[in-house]
Design an enzyme around this catalytic site. Structure first.
Site, PDB file in Angstrom:
ATOM      1  N   THR A  56       0.828  -1.209   0.000  1.00 43.91           N
ATOM      2  CA  THR A  56       0.000   0.000   0.000  1.00 43.91           C
ATOM      3  C   THR A  56       0.864   1.260   0.000  1.00 43.91           C
ATOM      4  O   THR A  56       0.669   2.168  -0.817  1.00 43.91           O
ATOM      5  CB  THR A  56      -0.959  -0.005   1.212  1.00 43.91           C
ATOM      6  OG1 THR A  56      -1.612  -1.278   1.255  1.00 43.91           O
ATOM      7  CG2 THR A  56      -1.990   1.097   1.098  1.00 43.91           C
ATOM      8  N   ARG A 105      -2.363   4.913   7.431  1.00 45.80           N
ATOM      9  CA  ARG A 105      -2.604   3.540   7.920  1.00 45.80           C
ATOM     10  C   ARG A 105      -2.453   3.571   9.433  1.00 45.80           C
ATOM     11  O   ARG A 105      -1.464   4.099   9.954  1.00 45.80           O
ATOM     12  CB  ARG A 105      -1.625   2.544   7.312  1.00 45.80           C
ATOM     13  CG  ARG A 105      -1.738   1.180   7.985  1.00 45.80           C
ATOM     14  CD  ARG A 105      -1.050   0.088   7.229  1.00 45.80           C
ATOM     15  NE  ARG A 105      -1.776  -0.245   6.009  1.00 45.80           N
ATOM     16  CZ  ARG A 105      -1.523  -1.329   5.276  1.00 45.80           C
ATOM     17  NH1 ARG A 105      -0.562  -2.159   5.628  1.00 45.80           N
ATOM     18  NH2 ARG A 105      -2.212  -1.567   4.175  1.00 45.80           N
TER      19      ARG A 105
HETATM   20  N1   CP Z   1      -2.545  -5.460   0.665  1.00 45.02           N
HETATM   21  C1   CP Z   1      -1.909  -4.739   1.606  1.00 45.02           C
HETATM   22  O1   CP Z   1      -2.514  -3.887   2.316  1.00 45.02           O
HETATM   23  O2   CP Z   1      -0.577  -5.012   1.722  1.00 45.02           O
HETATM   24  P1   CP Z   1       0.437  -4.225   2.665  1.00 45.02           P
HETATM   25  O3   CP Z   1       0.027  -4.522   4.098  1.00 45.02           O
HETATM   26  O4   CP Z   1       1.800  -4.765   2.326  1.00 45.02           O
HETATM   27  O5   CP Z   1       0.286  -2.756   2.385  1.00 45.02           O
END
Ligand code: CP
Length: 306
Positions: A56, A105
């Site tokens: 992400t 996030r």
């Molecule tokens: N799909 C996804 O959110 O992967 P990451 O946690 O690596 O960002």
């Protein structure tokens, strides 16, 4: 439809018409991802990642660079002033002075909504706790539409950790806007959380607690998820479901030849490596689509395209 200045907090904030428009804009980003563009020249994206990420964060940053923009931010909150006790609202009210949009996030549900209430610049939810991951859902929908040529009419199975997996929550909400049949396959303790289930069941046919071997011959999309170890209240609970399901060549014996397998990744052991070379495996194409989807979302919320 107005996207400029808009927050992307929950997939539930989008109509089917708006989602289709985002997917159409994403298609126009495919050539730009190869040749580059200065569409977002002078614009800055802040990526504030309070939880680990590979896809992400890096795809947001790649998307920004491909459109001529720049990135700032942190991938490890240990090195940010939150470590000194600064709260999220103050962090956002600080970073809005440095950036034109913020991708956030965070481990807490509701954190993207709270950030959006305080921020003058668009907040893009890059994953909040076990709640939602809307930009992953746009990536999943784009991949389904690209690979299958449509979304309506498909039979789709969501497999794995439907309780703690945020990607399946956003995807389920989005799919409920289309004419699809949904099959939910999970260990008993990891069944789809109630608030999501109650919403989607009023809109589309949903088969709960489906048996994967039974539904395999009829499904068009097999969407597999990791058990979210980090969200379990204790190690003993996780140990009870660890390795509870695994997709391997034997599982796929009766699958349709044109069925596709998706996974938001990272994967641990829920898809055997032997599946990677099957014609059905599409999870690494799905990763690639994450870049063009985020190019589209950034160009829309920053007003570079309508
Ligand atoms: N799909 C996804 O959110 O992967 P990451 O946690 O690596 O960002």
């Amino acid at each position: 439809m107005e996207f400029k200045g808009r927050d992307i907090v929950s997939i539930e904030d989008f109509s089917q018409q708006e989602i289709n428009h985002i997917l159409d804009v994403t298609k126009t980003m495919e050539p730009l991802a190869k040749i580059g563009s200065d569409m977002l020249k002078g614009k800055i994206l802040a990526t504030l990642f309070f939880e680990p990420s590979t896809r992400t964060r890096l795809s947001f940053e790649a998307a920004m660079l491909k459109l001529g923009g720049s990135n700032i931010g942190f991938a490890d909150a240990e090195n940010a002033s939150v470590k000194k006790g600064e709260n999220l609202a103050d962090t956002v009210r600080t970073v809005e002075n440095y950036a034109d949009a913020i991708a956030l996030r965070h481990s807490l549900e509701g954190s993207a909504k709270l950030a959006a209430e305080f921020s003058k610049v668009p907040i893009i939810n890059a994953g909040t706790g076990a709640e939602e991951h809307p930009t992953q859902a746009f990536t999943d929908l784009y991949t389904i539409r690209k690979e299958k040529g449509k979304i309506d009419g498909l039979k789709i199975a969501l497999v794995g950790d439907l309780r703690y997996g945020r990607t399946v929550h956003s995807l389920a909400y989005a799919l409920a806007l289309y004419n699809v049949e949904l099959y939910l396959v999970s260990p008993e303790t990891l069944r789809m959380r109630k608030d999501v289930l109650e919403t989607i069941k009023t809109k589309i046919p949903v088969t709960e607690n489906a048996d994967l071997d039974t539904i395999m011959p009829k499904i068009d999309v097999l969407y597999v998820t990791r058990i979210q170890k980090e969200r379990f209240p204790d190690a003993a609970e996780y140990a009870k479901v660890k390795g509870a399901y695994k997709i391997d060549l034997k599982t796929l014996k009766n699958a349709k030849k044109d069925m596709i397998i998706l996974h938001p990744l990272p994967r641990i052991d829920e898809i055997a490596a032997e599946v990677d070379s099957t014609p059905q495996a599409r999870y690494f194409q799905q990763v690639g689509n994450g870049v063009v989807v985020r190019m589209a979302l950034l160009s829309l919320v920053l007003g570079a395209v309508k």
